[in-house]
Design a protein around this motif. Sequence first.
Motif, mmCIF file in Angstrom:
data_model
loop_
_atom_site.group_PDB
_atom_site.id
_atom_site.type_symbol
_atom_site.label_atom_id
_atom_site.label_comp_id
_atom_site.label_asym_id
_atom_site.label_seq_id
_atom_site.Cartn_x
_atom_site.Cartn_y
_atom_site.Cartn_z
ATOM 1 N N SER A 19 21.778 -27.721 -88.275
ATOM 2 C CA SER A 19 22.522 -27.039 -89.349
ATOM 3 C C SER A 19 22.875 -27.971 -90.493
ATOM 4 C CB SER A 19 23.837 -26.467 -88.813
ATOM 5 O OG SER A 19 23.613 -25.533 -87.815
ATOM 6 N N SER A 56 15.365 -23.297 -85.501
ATOM 7 C CA SER A 56 16.225 -23.545 -86.660
ATOM 8 C C SER A 56 17.659 -23.120 -86.405
ATOM 9 C CB SER A 56 15.691 -22.776 -87.866
ATOM 10 O OG SER A 56 16.594 -22.899 -88.950
ATOM 11 N N SER A 57 18.570 -24.046 -86.609
ATOM 12 C CA SER A 57 19.998 -23.737 -86.615
ATOM 13 C C SER A 57 20.368 -23.296 -88.021
ATOM 14 C CB SER A 57 20.812 -24.980 -86.266
ATOM 15 O OG SER A 57 20.404 -25.513 -85.040
ATOM 16 N N ASP A 155 24.059 -24.840 -78.193
ATOM 17 C CA ASP A 155 23.493 -25.868 -79.066
ATOM 18 C C ASP A 155 21.984 -25.696 -79.077
ATOM 19 O OD1 ASP A 155 22.076 -28.041 -77.215
ATOM 20 O OD2 ASP A 155 23.823 -27.242 -76.180
ATOM 21 N N ASN A 156 21.393 -25.973 -80.224
ATOM 22 C CA ASN A 156 19.952 -25.767 -80.331
ATOM 23 C C ASN A 156 19.149 -26.967 -79.833
ATOM 24 O OD1 ASN A 156 20.252 -23.209 -81.245
ATOM 25 N ND2 ASN A 156 19.383 -23.544 -83.281
HETATM 26 N N1 GLU Z 1 22.459 -21.392 -83.165
HETATM 27 C C1 GLU Z 1 23.448 -21.983 -84.026
HETATM 28 C C2 GLU Z 1 23.269 -21.472 -85.466
HETATM 29 O O1 GLU Z 1 22.231 -21.009 -85.835
HETATM 30 C C3 GLU Z 1 23.365 -23.479 -84.090
HETATM 31 C C4 GLU Z 1 23.601 -24.223 -82.828
HETATM 32 C C5 GLU Z 1 23.534 -25.731 -83.102
HETATM 33 O O2 GLU Z 1 24.067 -26.179 -84.112
HETATM 34 O O3 GLU Z 1 22.941 -26.451 -82.319
HETATM 35 O O4 GLU Z 1 24.167 -21.546 -86.245
#
Ligand code: GLU
Length: 381
Positions: A19, A56-57, A155-156
């Motif tokens: 992000s 993608s976050s 978390d990604n």
């Molecule tokens: N899936 C979350 C998003 O799209 C992000 C998770 C992360 O930051 O790892 O905001």
Amino acid sequence: MMSANALALYKRLTIKIGSALLVDGKTGRLRSEWLRSLAADLAALKSEGRSLVIVSSGAIALGRRLLGLDGISLPLEQSQAAASAGQIALSQAWAESLGEHGIVTGQILLTPNITEERRYFLNARTTITTLLGLGAIPIINENDSVATAEIRYGDNDRLSARVATMVEADCLVLLSDVDGLYSAPPEKDPRAVHLALVPTITAEIEAMAGGAANHLSRGGMQTKIEAGRIATQAGTAMIIARGTDSHPLKALTEGARHTLFTAAQSRAQARKRWIMGTLEVAGSLHVDAGAARALLSGKSLLPIGVTGVTGDFVRGDAVRIVDPEGREIARGLAGLGREDADLVKGKNSARVAEMLGLGSRAELIHRDNMVVLAGLEDKAT
Ligand code: GLU
């Protein structure tokens, strides 16, 4: 010596974008110039024949601004609402930036029950590989707006490791705001040294990971190390690199600093261990003596050698292969479900192709998806 081009060896890459790279921490807006530079890098890698899967976050970070949600941490329902609004903006940004290079994107939102439950896993994998086959780039995120607090990746980093192993990527690239692993968190310890290569994730390596990175991204070095464990155990290498500047992937191909975690075993070995170790066996294929001999010499199992089918399985389930004396001689992932297997047993390949329209893929279990029991004993420790 390591090649200056960190990506030279890999044909299928999963690339995780944090992000903090996609969204400006101060304004909450998309860093569109940066995304444009990344899209150009991706297009270049793709034109060299690589298949690319993006994790993608950024959905929650983008959604916050759209919905006017401030504050360091949001309650679950607000972050789910933010993800819902932000995901639309995120997908659109990807579709536009890659669209400029004539690349079509496909969106897939996952949760742990999809990556861990076999039926869903196989479907999701098929969708992703079909997109790749059609020349598209799948863009994946967690389905944050419906994931429950208990059942979510959150978390990604770990999600991207599961995606990488699911699509059998050779390498997972984590683009983040740090250029790799240090012997101690560098912002706290001035003597911290950068590690270029991690051959094995030991307890010592784990101890080097500090806490979470910043308020925009969920993962810190700890979730990256966990991702490394998932990836490398499954035969996928992992790279942690800084992605903040323009053209971060091009930089990696030109020698930019990063940490490489090498795969702990080959993907074929990993797959065989997985077949033996973690799957419930759903049925049996009884084979004649000729097929049993062929399997032991490393061949695939063809329908013609099958004399009986028992149990209840779908394509992709683990099944036993049993010889005429009733001994289990191998285990593998069925290429057909129970009904089709029953239908084609004893038939030659031409007849099977005719019956099922499978083209040349007439094997019931491909040898890559099979473990011959006698050969395993030495290796399984
Ligand atoms: N899936 C979350 C998003 O799209 C992000 C998770 C992360 O930051 O790892 O905001």
